[in-house]
Design a protein around this motif. Structure first.
Motif, PDB file in Angstrom:
ATOM      1  N   SER A 200       0.822  -1.212   0.000  1.00  0.00           N
ATOM      2  CA  SER A 200       0.000   0.000   0.000  1.00  0.00           C
ATOM      3  C   SER A 200       0.854   1.259   0.000  1.00  0.00           C
ATOM      4  CB  SER A 200      -0.936   0.004   1.214  1.00  0.00           C
ATOM      5  OG  SER A 200      -1.812  -1.101   1.191  1.00  0.00           O
ATOM      6  N   ALA A 201       1.960   1.221   0.752  1.00  0.00           N
ATOM      7  CA  ALA A 201       2.839   2.390   0.809  1.00  0.00           C
ATOM      8  C   ALA A 201       3.459   2.673  -0.558  1.00  0.00           C
ATOM      9  CB  ALA A 201       3.928   2.162   1.852  1.00  0.00           C
ATOM     10  N   VAL A 202       3.881   1.619  -1.243  1.00  0.00           N
ATOM     11  CA  VAL A 202       4.463   1.786  -2.583  1.00  0.00           C
ATOM     12  C   VAL A 202       3.418   2.322  -3.556  1.00  0.00           C
ATOM     13  CG1 VAL A 202       5.457   0.581  -4.568  1.00  0.00           C
ATOM     14  CG2 VAL A 202       6.232   0.028  -2.250  1.00  0.00           C
ATOM     15  N   VAL A 203       2.218   1.758  -3.513  1.00  0.00           N
ATOM     16  CA  VAL A 203       1.141   2.210  -4.393  1.00  0.00           C
ATOM     17  C   VAL A 203       0.787   3.661  -4.105  1.00  0.00           C
ATOM     18  CG1 VAL A 203      -1.317   1.916  -4.912  1.00  0.00           C
ATOM     19  CG2 VAL A 203       0.186  -0.069  -4.802  1.00  0.00           C
ATOM     20  N   TRP A 204       0.703   4.010  -2.835  1.00  0.00           N
ATOM     21  CA  TRP A 204       0.394   5.397  -2.466  1.00  0.00           C
ATOM     22  C   TRP A 204       1.460   6.345  -3.010  1.00  0.00           C
ATOM     23  CZ3 TRP A 204       2.976   9.208   0.184  1.00  0.00           C
ATOM     24  CH2 TRP A 204       2.214  10.337   0.511  1.00  0.00           C
ATOM     25  N   ALA A 205       2.738   5.970  -2.872  1.00  0.00           N
ATOM     26  CA  ALA A 205       3.830   6.826  -3.340  1.00  0.00           C
ATOM     27  C   ALA A 205       3.768   7.025  -4.851  1.00  0.00           C
ATOM     28  CB  ALA A 205       5.175   6.215  -2.933  1.00  0.00           C
ATOM     29  N   VAL A 206       3.510   5.930  -5.585  1.00  0.00           N
ATOM     30  CA  VAL A 206       3.438   6.028  -7.050  1.00  0.00           C
ATOM     31  C   VAL A 206       2.268   6.919  -7.469  1.00  0.00           C
ATOM     32  CG1 VAL A 206       2.995   4.732  -9.178  1.00  0.00           C
ATOM     33  CG2 VAL A 206       4.549   3.807  -7.455  1.00  0.00           C
ATOM     34  N   SER A 207       1.102   6.701  -6.878  1.00  0.00           N
ATOM     35  CA  SER A 207      -0.072   7.500  -7.236  1.00  0.00           C
ATOM     36  C   SER A 207       0.132   8.955  -6.845  1.00  0.00           C
ATOM     37  CB  SER A 207      -1.328   6.941  -6.560  1.00  0.00           C
ATOM     38  OG  SER A 207      -1.233   7.014  -5.155  1.00  0.00           O
ATOM     39  N   PHE A 208       0.819   9.193  -5.728  1.00  0.00           N
ATOM     40  CA  PHE A 208       1.102  10.553  -5.268  1.00  0.00           C
ATOM     41  C   PHE A 208       1.944  11.310  -6.286  1.00  0.00           C
ATOM     42  CE2 PHE A 208       3.752  13.647  -3.058  1.00  0.00           C
ATOM     43  CZ  PHE A 208       2.850  14.313  -2.248  1.00  0.00           C
ATOM     44  N   VAL A 209       3.027  10.669  -6.733  1.00  0.00           N
ATOM     45  CA  VAL A 209       3.921  11.321  -7.694  1.00  0.00           C
ATOM     46  C   VAL A 209       3.204  11.576  -9.020  1.00  0.00           C
ATOM     47  CG1 VAL A 209       6.015  11.040  -9.070  1.00  0.00           C
ATOM     48  CG2 VAL A 209       6.026  10.400  -6.658  1.00  0.00           C
ATOM     49  N   LEU A 210       2.455  10.585  -9.513  1.00  0.00           N
ATOM     50  CA  LEU A 210       1.756  10.742 -10.788  1.00  0.00           C
ATOM     51  C   LEU A 210       0.735  11.879 -10.740  1.00  0.00           C
ATOM     52  CD1 LEU A 210       1.135   7.015 -11.835  1.00  0.00           C
ATOM     53  CD2 LEU A 210       2.706   8.648 -12.898  1.00  0.00           C
ATOM     54  N   THR A 211      -0.026  11.960  -9.653  1.00  0.00           N
ATOM     55  CA  THR A 211      -1.033  13.015  -9.555  1.00  0.00           C
ATOM     56  C   THR A 211      -0.400  14.386  -9.379  1.00  0.00           C
ATOM     57  OG1 THR A 211      -1.273  12.536  -7.186  1.00  0.00           O
ATOM     58  CG2 THR A 211      -2.870  11.532  -8.688  1.00  0.00           C
ATOM     59  N   ARG A 212       0.740  14.449  -8.700  1.00  0.00           N
ATOM     60  CA  ARG A 212       1.433  15.738  -8.534  1.00  0.00           C
ATOM     61  C   ARG A 212       1.953  16.254  -9.865  1.00  0.00           C
ATOM     62  NH1 ARG A 212      -0.862  15.797  -4.390  1.00  0.00           N
ATOM     63  NH2 ARG A 212      -0.081  16.468  -2.347  1.00  0.00           N
ATOM     64  N   VAL A 213       2.523  15.365 -10.667  1.00  0.00           N
ATOM     65  CA  VAL A 213       3.026  15.764 -11.988  1.00  0.00           C
ATOM     66  C   VAL A 213       1.880  16.282 -12.844  1.00  0.00           C
ATOM     67  CG1 VAL A 213       4.065  14.937 -14.126  1.00  0.00           C
ATOM     68  CG2 VAL A 213       5.002  14.210 -11.929  1.00  0.00           C
ATOM     69  N   LEU A 214       0.768  15.562 -12.851  1.00  0.00           N
ATOM     70  CA  LEU A 214      -0.401  15.991 -13.621  1.00  0.00           C
ATOM     71  C   LEU A 214      -0.944  17.305 -13.076  1.00  0.00           C
ATOM     72  CD1 LEU A 214      -2.625  15.584 -15.709  1.00  0.00           C
ATOM     73  CD2 LEU A 214      -3.835  14.147 -14.051  1.00  0.00           C
ATOM     74  N   SER A 215      -0.975  17.457 -11.769  1.00  0.00           N
ATOM     75  CA  SER A 215      -1.517  18.659 -11.140  1.00  0.00           C
ATOM     76  C   SER A 215      -0.748  19.903 -11.569  1.00  0.00           C
ATOM     77  CB  SER A 215      -1.473  18.520  -9.615  1.00  0.00           C
ATOM     78  OG  SER A 215      -1.959  19.688  -8.984  1.00  0.00           O
ATOM     79  N   ARG A 216       0.585  19.822 -11.616  1.00  0.00           N
ATOM     80  CA  ARG A 216       1.384  20.987 -11.995  1.00  0.00           C
ATOM     81  C   ARG A 216       1.119  21.396 -13.445  1.00  0.00           C
ATOM     82  NH1 ARG A 216       5.140  18.179  -8.889  1.00  0.00           N
ATOM     83  NH2 ARG A 216       6.279  17.382 -10.691  1.00  0.00           N
ATOM     84  N   TYR A 217       1.008  20.405 -14.319  1.00  0.00           N
ATOM     85  CA  TYR A 217       0.764  20.741 -15.728  1.00  0.00           C
ATOM     86  C   TYR A 217      -0.629  21.324 -15.912  1.00  0.00           C
ATOM     87  CZ  TYR A 217       0.628  20.582 -20.771  1.00  0.00           C
ATOM     88  OH  TYR A 217       0.525  20.958 -22.086  1.00  0.00           O
ATOM     89  N   ARG A 218      -1.620  20.783 -15.217  1.00  0.00           N
ATOM     90  CA  ARG A 218      -2.994  21.251 -15.405  1.00  0.00           C
ATOM     91  C   ARG A 218      -3.147  22.694 -14.944  1.00  0.00           C
ATOM     92  NH1 ARG A 218      -7.675  20.367 -11.741  1.00  0.00           N
ATOM     93  NH2 ARG A 218      -6.938  20.797  -9.643  1.00  0.00           N
ATOM     94  N   GLU A 219      -2.336  23.133 -13.968  1.00  0.00           N
ATOM     95  CA  GLU A 219      -2.397  24.524 -13.537  1.00  0.00           C
ATOM     96  C   GLU A 219      -1.867  25.454 -14.624  1.00  0.00           C
ATOM     97  OE1 GLU A 219      -4.010  25.536 -11.027  1.00  0.00           O
ATOM     98  OE2 GLU A 219      -4.379  23.538 -10.219  1.00  0.00           O
ATOM     99  N   LEU A 220      -0.788  25.064 -15.275  1.00  0.00           N
ATOM    100  CA  LEU A 220      -0.266  25.863 -16.387  1.00  0.00           C
ATOM    101  C   LEU A 220      -1.270  25.891 -17.533  1.00  0.00           C
ATOM    102  CD1 LEU A 220       3.462  24.663 -16.470  1.00  0.00           C
ATOM    103  CD2 LEU A 220       2.621  26.922 -15.766  1.00  0.00           C
ATOM    104  N   SER A 221      -1.913  24.756 -17.787  1.00  0.00           N
ATOM    105  CA  SER A 221      -2.917  24.679 -18.840  1.00  0.00           C
ATOM    106  C   SER A 221      -4.099  25.594 -18.528  1.00  0.00           C
ATOM    107  CB  SER A 221      -3.392  23.235 -19.001  1.00  0.00           C
ATOM    108  OG  SER A 221      -4.428  23.153 -19.960  1.00  0.00           O
ATOM    109  N   ALA A 222      -4.543  25.609 -17.272  1.00  0.00           N
ATOM    110  CA  ALA A 222      -5.673  26.457 -16.885  1.00  0.00           C
ATOM    111  C   ALA A 222      -5.311  27.934 -16.989  1.00  0.00           C
ATOM    112  CB  ALA A 222      -6.112  26.121 -15.462  1.00  0.00           C
ATOM    113  N   ASP A 223      -4.075  28.284 -16.655  1.00  0.00           N
ATOM    114  CA  ASP A 223      -3.616  29.669 -16.823  1.00  0.00           C
ATOM    115  C   ASP A 223      -3.686  30.078 -18.289  1.00  0.00           C
ATOM    116  OD1 ASP A 223      -3.123  30.116 -14.146  1.00  0.00           O
ATOM    117  OD2 ASP A 223      -0.963  29.787 -14.276  1.00  0.00           O
TER     118      ASP A 223
END
Length: 305
Positions: A200-223
């Motif tokens: 679970s810890a490994v899965v959480w870490a992977v999902s955390f990193v993937l969503t953070r990367v997507l989150s940063r790009y989506r903010e630039l896209s929204a701007d």
């Protein structure tokens, strides 16, 4: 983008599809590994189903409630509704429900998994600080999240991390109270709990990193989308500068209360610059990067920086 007039962003679409595909692979592997280490399949299926239903159908209500926000009518907030009406007409998109959060933290967010239950929320601190044009630019940013459907994607993407985090906590508690079990039997409950924690810890870490990367790009896209829709990138830049500058003046207690919503905010609620341990964990790109992009758009549009 379901027919809206926000500029299309193929880069965002590709990243959302890639993130969902990768999370799908991780999710399947997660379930298979849990079953292989001895967790009953029906327990895994039940937990996944329960969390999926809750996350999908109540994410908008939970976000609004947790922020202490309330839905407002045009009579209760005429100026805010007027701005949203104008933007929705410009973008040719359905009008979402409008809410206001009573907090001095200057921010805004959008939530909801489809057009019928979408909510756009502005804080009283934001409305008090910004000029009308700046408020319009910020809300255009939030509405672009809705039009791009990245609010729905982020909601779904966060689901796997929630399940993994929940199972980690349950397994840790079980391992602590089981006292380590007896013998070397592979079905030892304590060993199963430990395996669940690790997986679970490994899965959480992977999902955390993937969503953070997507989150940063989506903010630039929204701007970008907001800047081109309003034709005033410098106004959005002004609002961003004003909000981030005033954030440091907000009491730390108030900022801590809203920090869980940083991934959905227009700009993160941190009192100190560079709060993130590294850019890997940031929900938003650096303010300097966002302002540089808006400056470039200004030059492209010929509106001045």
């Amino acid at each position: 983008m379901a027919g809206s007039k926000f500029i299309p962003d193929r880069g965002l679409t590709v990243r959302m599809v890639a993130t969902m595909a990768l999370l799908g692979v991780v999710y399947v592997a997660f379930v298979v590994l849990l079953v292989l280490v001895g967790v009953p399949w029906y327990l895994v299926a039940g937990l996944v189903a329960v969390f999926a239903v809750i996350q999908y159908f109540s994410s908008d209500k939970v976000a609004v409630y947790s922020m202490g926000a309330r839905e407002v009518t045009p009579e209760q907030a005429p100026e805010l509704h007027a701005v949203v009406d104008r933007l929705c007409a410009m973008a040719d998109m359905p009008k979402p429900r409008v809410a206001v959060a009573e907090t001095d933290v200057p921010n805004a967010f959008a939530t909801g998994h489809n057009e019928k239950n979408t909510v756009v929320c502005a804080t009283t601190g934001l409305m008090r600080r910004l000029e009308k044009g700046e408020l319009e630019a910020v809300l255009a940013h939030e509405l672009s999240h809705v039009a791009h459907r990245d609010v729905m994607v982020m909601t779904i993407a966060g689901f796997l991390g929630i399940v993994a985090g929940f199972l980690t906590q349950i397994a840790l508690r079980f391992a602590l109270f089981s006292g380590g079990g007896r013998g070397r039997d592979q079905n030892n409950p304590a060993l199963i709990a430990l395996a669940v924690v690790v997986i679970s810890a490994v899965v959480w870490a992977v999902s955390f990193v993937l969503t953070r990367v997507l989150s940063r790009y989506r903010e630039l896209s929204a701007d970008r989308a907001a800047a081109y829709l309003t034709g005033q990138p410098s106004t959005l830049g002004s609002a961003l500068t004003k909000i981030t500058g005033d954030m440091a003046r907000i009491p730390s207690k108030d900022l801590r209360q809203v920090e869980p919503f940083n991934a959905f905010f227009f700009t993160p609620a941190f009192s100190k610059k560079g709060f993130s341990l590294s850019q890997l964990f940031a929900t938003h790109p650096p303010v300097e990067q966002r302002l540089a992009q808006l400056g470039e758009i200004s030059r492209n549009l010929g509106t001045g920086a």
